[in-house]
Scaffold this active site. Sequence first.
Site, PDB file in Angstrom:
ATOM      1  N   ASP A  11      -7.535  -9.678   0.909  1.00  0.00           N
ATOM      2  CA  ASP A  11      -8.491  -8.786   1.569  1.00  0.00           C
ATOM      3  C   ASP A  11      -7.907  -7.383   1.574  1.00  0.00           C
ATOM      4  O   ASP A  11      -6.710  -7.178   1.383  1.00  0.00           O
ATOM      5  CB  ASP A  11      -8.754  -9.257   2.999  1.00  0.00           C
ATOM      6  CG  ASP A  11     -10.032  -8.658   3.578  1.00  0.00           C
ATOM      7  OD1 ASP A  11     -10.807  -8.041   2.815  1.00  0.00           O
ATOM      8  OD2 ASP A  11     -10.264  -8.796   4.795  1.00  0.00           O
ATOM      9  N   GLU A  52      -9.258  -3.771  -1.628  1.00  0.00           N
ATOM     10  CA  GLU A  52      -9.533  -5.180  -1.935  1.00  0.00           C
ATOM     11  C   GLU A  52      -8.931  -5.583  -3.279  1.00  0.00           C
ATOM     12  O   GLU A  52      -8.335  -6.659  -3.411  1.00  0.00           O
ATOM     13  CB  GLU A  52     -11.046  -5.426  -1.926  1.00  0.00           C
ATOM     14  CG  GLU A  52     -11.642  -5.394  -0.527  1.00  0.00           C
ATOM     15  CD  GLU A  52     -13.160  -5.244  -0.526  1.00  0.00           C
ATOM     16  OE1 GLU A  52     -13.759  -5.459   0.536  1.00  0.00           O
ATOM     17  OE2 GLU A  52     -13.734  -4.890  -1.577  1.00  0.00           O
ATOM     18  N   ASP A  76     -13.590 -12.468   0.552  1.00  0.00           N
ATOM     19  CA  ASP A  76     -14.885 -12.192   1.161  1.00  0.00           C
ATOM     20  C   ASP A  76     -15.532 -10.933   0.581  1.00  0.00           C
ATOM     21  O   ASP A  76     -16.540 -10.447   1.097  1.00  0.00           O
ATOM     22  CB  ASP A  76     -14.775 -12.079   2.685  1.00  0.00           C
ATOM     23  CG  ASP A  76     -13.837 -10.971   3.142  1.00  0.00           C
ATOM     24  OD1 ASP A  76     -14.057  -9.813   2.766  1.00  0.00           O
ATOM     25  OD2 ASP A  76     -12.881 -11.277   3.879  1.00  0.00           O
ATOM     26  N   ASP A 126      -7.196 -11.093   6.166  1.00  0.00           N
ATOM     27  CA  ASP A 126      -7.772  -9.989   6.940  1.00  0.00           C
ATOM     28  C   ASP A 126      -6.764  -9.486   7.977  1.00  0.00           C
ATOM     29  O   ASP A 126      -6.608  -8.271   8.172  1.00  0.00           O
ATOM     30  CB  ASP A 126      -9.057 -10.461   7.612  1.00  0.00           C
ATOM     31  CG  ASP A 126      -9.683  -9.366   8.476  1.00  0.00           C
ATOM     32  OD1 ASP A 126     -10.178  -8.382   7.899  1.00  0.00           O
ATOM     33  OD2 ASP A 126      -9.674  -9.505   9.714  1.00  0.00           O
ATOM     34  N   HIS A 182      26.978   0.402  -6.952  1.00  0.00           N
ATOM     35  CA  HIS A 182      28.231   0.991  -6.481  1.00  0.00           C
ATOM     36  C   HIS A 182      29.348   0.817  -7.518  1.00  0.00           C
ATOM     37  O   HIS A 182      29.265   0.003  -8.442  1.00  0.00           O
ATOM     38  CB  HIS A 182      28.657   0.342  -5.163  1.00  0.00           C
ATOM     39  CG  HIS A 182      28.936  -1.128  -5.293  1.00  0.00           C
ATOM     40  ND1 HIS A 182      30.116  -1.629  -5.803  1.00  0.00           N
ATOM     41  CD2 HIS A 182      28.179  -2.207  -4.995  1.00  0.00           C
ATOM     42  CE1 HIS A 182      30.078  -2.937  -5.812  1.00  0.00           C
ATOM     43  NE2 HIS A 182      28.909  -3.328  -5.328  1.00  0.00           N
ATOM     44  N   GLU A 256      23.713  -5.899   0.459  1.00  0.00           N
ATOM     45  CA  GLU A 256      23.829  -6.990  -0.511  1.00  0.00           C
ATOM     46  C   GLU A 256      23.496  -8.329   0.142  1.00  0.00           C
ATOM     47  O   GLU A 256      23.497  -8.470   1.361  1.00  0.00           O
ATOM     48  CB  GLU A 256      25.250  -7.006  -1.096  1.00  0.00           C
ATOM     49  CG  GLU A 256      25.555  -8.140  -2.075  1.00  0.00           C
ATOM     50  CD  GLU A 256      24.682  -8.155  -3.331  1.00  0.00           C
ATOM     51  OE1 GLU A 256      23.467  -8.373  -3.192  1.00  0.00           O
ATOM     52  OE2 GLU A 256      25.228  -7.967  -4.434  1.00  0.00           O
TER      53      GLU A 256
END
Length: 375
Positions: A11, A52, A76, A126, A182, A256
Site C-alpha cells: 500500500d 502505491e 487495494d 496500510d 576501514h 559491523e
Amino acid sequence: MSNEHVIVEADGGSRGNPGPAGYGAVVFADDHTRVLAERREFIGVATNNVAEYRGLIAGLEAATELGARVVEVRMDSKLVVEQMSGRWKIKHASMIPLADRARRLTAAFDRVGFTWIPRAENSHADRLANEAMDDASVVEEVRGALSTPAEERKPAQAAAAPSSPGWTGAVGRPTRLLLLRHGQTALSVERRYSGRGNPPLTELGREQAARAAKMLATKGDIAAVVSSPLDRARETAEAAGAALGAPVRVLDGLIETDFGEWDGLTFAEAAQRDPELHARWLGDTAVSPPGGESFDRVRERIESVRRDLVALYPGQNVVTVSHVTPIKTLLQLALGVGPSLLYRLHLDLASLSVAEFYPDGGSSVRLVNDTSYLN
C-alpha cells in the site's frame, strides 16, 4: 520451511495527493499467517499512485530476496492491480518507469498474480504506509538540524550531482554513497572475525586511510562524512573528514556484524568450535553466531541507515565509512539481489564502492572494491 510461494500485500499513500508520502509492504508465507518481511519508507512529496507503486516494488524486491518463485500480490489499489494485470493502460508519465520496474521484477518469478482486495483486508500494509508517512516530521526535523546554512554551501554542490544512468529508468537526482571500508587492523592481518571488538588501525591501516582520504579530496562535492562508531572506522573517517574539511557524524547503524563468541576467531577456528552451527550460518542469513547477530538483523538496521541517508542528503554525495557486512548489504540493496552476494563478494581493506539511491526508489551501483589509490 520453504519460502517459494509467498503473498505480497502493499500500500502507499500521500497526505495531500501530492503531499508527504510513504509506502508499506509485507510478505507473508503462503498460509497468510507467518510474516517473512516488512518494508516501509517515507519517500518525500509524491502522489498516492506513486506511493502505491513504490510499495509494490518494495514488496516484490523483498520476495526476490526471500527466493520466492510464486508470488500472489494483493493490493487495494484498483489502478495498480489493473495496470499490472495488463487490463488498463498507463496514461501518466510518472507511472511508466515505476510500472516498468515492477514488471522487470515480476519477470524473475515463475508465476505472479494480482488481486484487488478491500482496504480492510490490507490493514498490515496500510499501517506500515501510515507509519512511513508519520516519519515525515522526524525526517524534516533531523534534516533541518543537520543542514548547512545556505551561505556556507559551495556553489558547485548542487550542479555536480550525478545524473541517472540511461538504462536504469531511475528518475531524479540520487543520493550517492561512497562506501569506504576501514583500513587494516591486527585482526584483519590474521584474517579473524572482527565484529564489535575495537582494534585500532595498524600503521599500514593509517597509511591506507590517508591515501583514501587524499583520493576523496580530489573528488570534491562531498556533503558529509558518516561513520560506524567503532574506532577502526572512525579513524578512517576522520582522515577523510580532515582532507575534505568536513566533520564526521557517527551512525550507530553502520556498526559491523556482532559475531558473538566467534569474534577474534579465524574461519577454521569458528568452524571447529561450532561445526554444525557454522555450516548453517554460512547458508542461512537468519542464523546467528552464538551470542551474536544474524545477517537478517544487520539488513534491518542497514535499511534504516539507507532511508535516513537518502532523506537527510537528497541528491548529494556522502562518504560512508563502515565494515564488510554493512557495505555488502548496501550494495545488495542497490542491486536488488538476494543474500548470496554476502558470501560471494570480496571487499579489500580501505576499498571504495559506490551505490546510488534515487528518490523514485531506483538504485544503481557504479563501482565495487576500487583500491587503485592504495598502490
